[in-house]
Design a protein around this motif. Structure first.
Motif, short mmCIF file in Angstrom:
data_model
loop_
_atom_site.label_atom_id
_atom_site.label_comp_id
_atom_site.label_asym_id
_atom_site.label_seq_id
_atom_site.Cartn_x
_atom_site.Cartn_y
_atom_site.Cartn_z
N ILE A 168 -40.59 29.59 -18.42
CA ILE A 168 -39.85 29.21 -17.22
C ILE A 168 -40.78 29.03 -16.02
CG2 ILE A 168 -39.39 31.60 -16.49
CD1 ILE A 168 -36.81 28.76 -16.37
N ASP A 169 -41.93 29.71 -16.03
CA ASP A 169 -42.87 29.60 -14.91
C ASP A 169 -43.96 28.56 -15.16
OD1 ASP A 169 -44.35 30.90 -16.82
OD2 ASP A 169 -44.55 32.78 -15.70
N ARG A 177 -45.65 29.14 -23.49
CA ARG A 177 -44.77 30.19 -24.00
C ARG A 177 -45.26 30.65 -25.37
NH1 ARG A 177 -41.13 30.04 -27.75
NH2 ARG A 177 -39.46 31.62 -27.87
N TYR A 178 -45.38 31.98 -25.53
CA TYR A 178 -45.84 32.50 -26.81
C TYR A 178 -44.74 32.36 -27.86
CZ TYR A 178 -47.86 35.59 -30.31
OH TYR A 178 -48.39 36.10 -31.48
N ALA A 179 -45.09 31.79 -29.00
CA ALA A 179 -44.10 31.46 -30.03
C ALA A 179 -43.76 32.64 -30.94
CB ALA A 179 -44.61 30.30 -30.86
N LEU A 227 -31.51 34.66 -2.72
CA LEU A 227 -31.28 33.50 -3.57
C LEU A 227 -30.12 33.66 -4.53
CD1 LEU A 227 -35.03 32.65 -4.29
CD2 LEU A 227 -33.52 31.65 -2.57
N GLY A 228 -29.44 34.80 -4.48
CA GLY A 228 -28.28 35.00 -5.35
C GLY A 228 -28.67 35.36 -6.77
N TRP A 229 -27.79 35.04 -7.71
CA TRP A 229 -28.00 35.45 -9.10
C TRP A 229 -29.06 34.60 -9.77
CZ3 TRP A 229 -26.54 39.81 -11.28
CH2 TRP A 229 -25.50 40.53 -10.69
N VAL A 230 -29.99 35.28 -10.44
CA VAL A 230 -31.06 34.64 -11.19
C VAL A 230 -31.10 35.30 -12.56
CG1 VAL A 230 -33.54 34.19 -11.33
CG2 VAL A 230 -32.40 34.20 -9.10
N GLY A 231 -31.17 34.51 -13.61
CA GLY A 231 -31.22 35.10 -14.95
C GLY A 231 -31.95 34.20 -15.93
N HIS A 232 -32.57 34.82 -16.93
CA HIS A 232 -33.28 34.09 -17.98
C HIS A 232 -32.91 34.68 -19.34
CE1 HIS A 232 -36.68 33.64 -14.79
NE2 HIS A 232 -35.76 32.71 -14.62
N ASN A 233 -32.85 33.83 -20.35
CA ASN A 233 -32.89 34.32 -21.71
C ASN A 233 -34.37 34.61 -22.01
OD1 ASN A 233 -33.50 33.92 -24.71
ND2 ASN A 233 -31.26 34.06 -24.72
N LEU A 234 -34.70 35.88 -22.17
CA LEU A 234 -36.11 36.26 -22.19
C LEU A 234 -36.88 35.66 -23.35
CD1 LEU A 234 -35.88 39.99 -21.06
CD2 LEU A 234 -36.46 37.98 -19.71
N GLU A 235 -36.29 35.66 -24.55
CA GLU A 235 -37.01 35.11 -25.69
C GLU A 235 -37.18 33.60 -25.55
OE1 GLU A 235 -36.90 35.84 -30.43
OE2 GLU A 235 -35.05 35.04 -29.58
N ARG A 236 -36.13 32.90 -25.15
CA ARG A 236 -36.18 31.44 -25.08
C ARG A 236 -36.94 30.94 -23.87
NH1 ARG A 236 -30.96 30.39 -24.46
NH2 ARG A 236 -31.17 30.13 -22.19
N ASP A 295 -39.54 34.35 -10.95
CA ASP A 295 -39.35 34.19 -12.39
C ASP A 295 -39.93 35.36 -13.19
OD1 ASP A 295 -37.97 31.79 -12.16
OD2 ASP A 295 -39.80 30.60 -12.15
N SER A 296 -40.76 36.18 -12.56
CA SER A 296 -41.27 37.37 -13.24
C SER A 296 -40.27 38.51 -13.24
CB SER A 296 -42.57 37.85 -12.57
OG SER A 296 -43.64 36.98 -12.84
N THR A 297 -39.27 38.45 -12.36
CA THR A 297 -38.41 39.61 -12.16
C THR A 297 -37.57 39.96 -13.39
OG1 THR A 297 -38.38 39.11 -9.80
CG2 THR A 297 -36.73 40.63 -10.61
N PRO A 298 -36.91 39.01 -14.08
CA PRO A 298 -36.14 39.41 -15.26
C PRO A 298 -36.99 40.13 -16.32
CG PRO A 298 -35.43 37.25 -14.56
CD PRO A 298 -36.66 37.59 -13.74
#
Length: 303
Positions: free
Chosen positions: A119-120, A124-126, A158-167, A207-210
């Motif tokens: 995301i950053d 991305r490590y596979a 900035l409100g709600w921020v979320g990531h699917n960590l693996e993807r 983007d590091s926060t999740p």
């Protein structure tokens, strides 16, 4: 460190890879004012865990600049270079719980792999070594196993921020191949150790926060509240940094830069403040600080 459950404790954590610049001042000022307006504590931590990137003398220069600009912090400065035992203990806990695993992949192999981009924007490590090392391989690094689930938080701006960590992220490094502990591990361990309740920092770390929240959950430590301030960028949209040759702060003229930083943060200082003393600028800033006026965006161009 100990604190009462209701106390506000913030921090500013520069990396001594060069002198402070205007972008650093914005982050320091925003975090300090948010702490002071809440009658809270404000700490300074020197994030010198990355030995190869640490410039000799930069840490002392940063502290001198903060003092020249009128910053006053609570308690002694915490130095990450003196905290390796704490990071080793945290890594050992994650290893024992099966949440960290050895990785034999080189940077070139990761860049040429099939993990795509995080995301950053980084490779991305596979997950090549998730199932264990192949015969004859030796571990180069240790990684945190990130789950196939979304981790989200509400940012104060900035409100709600979320990531699917693996993807969206991929398993992150905790201990690098060169023996250096990674920033993501160090910052989580140190925020918990210092009892930090609120993190106000630049949006480059949004983007590091999740992933940091997931690491906090793995280690069983509290999650602070987060506010990510807009980054100061140049005409090309690049974040002001040492890499983009942002000019160092002028320690001999703190007032103009402080007022500029207040304006950047949307605080509407009166024109007369430019003729005031440094201490008068601080008195106005603490009395009038309003987080709701800060631009709700990731970056603001200075040009």
């Amino acid at each position: 460190m100990t604190r009462s459950p209701s106390a506000y404790r913030g921090r500013f954590a520069p990396s001594p890879s060069g002198p402070l610049h205007f972008g650093s001042l914005v982050a320091a000022l925003g975090s300090c004012l948010e702490a002071r307006c809440r009658q809270g504590e404000w700490l300074v931590r020197m994030e010198d865990v990355d030995g190869p990137r640490t410039v000799p003398g930069a840490a002392d220069a940063i502290l001198r600049s903060l003092e020249a600009y009128g910053f006053v912090w609570d308690g002694p400065v915490l130095w990450q270079s003196q905290r390796h035992e704490a990071y080793a203990a945290a890594l050992a806990r994650l290893q024992a719980a099966g949440q960290a695993y050895p990785c034999a992949c080189s940077r070139k192999e990761i860049a040429e792999g099939h993990g795509g981009r995080s995301i950053d924007g980084a490779p991305r490590y596979a997950g090549t070594c998730r199932g264990g090392l192949q015969p004859g391989q030796s571990p180069r690094a240790w990684r945190l196993r990130l789950p196939d689930r979304e981790v989200s938080f509400e940012d104060g701006l900035l409100g709600w921020v979320g990531h699917n960590l693996e993807r969206d992220v991929g398993d992150i490094v905790l201990l690098r191949a060169d023996g250096q502990y990674a920033y993501q591990l160090a910052v989580v361990v140190d925020d918990a150790f210092q009892g930090v309740t609120h993190v106000v920092r630049g949006a480059d770390l949004l983007d590091s926060t999740p992933r940091q929240i997931w690491l906090q959950q793995c280690l069983g430590v509290p999650t602070p509240a987060y506010v990510h301030l807009p980054l100061a960028t140049n005409a090309r949209g690049e974040k002001l940094s040492k890499q983009t040759r942002a000019p160092a702060l002028d320690d001999g003229r703190p007032v103009p830069a402080l007022v500029d930083a207040l304006e950047f943060l949307g605080q509407r200082p009166p024109p007369a403040l430019r003729a005031a003393s440094r201490d008068e600028v601080w008195a106005w800033a603490v009395a009038h600080w309003n987080l709701a006026l800060v631009p709700r965006c990731r970056a603001v161009s200075l040009e």
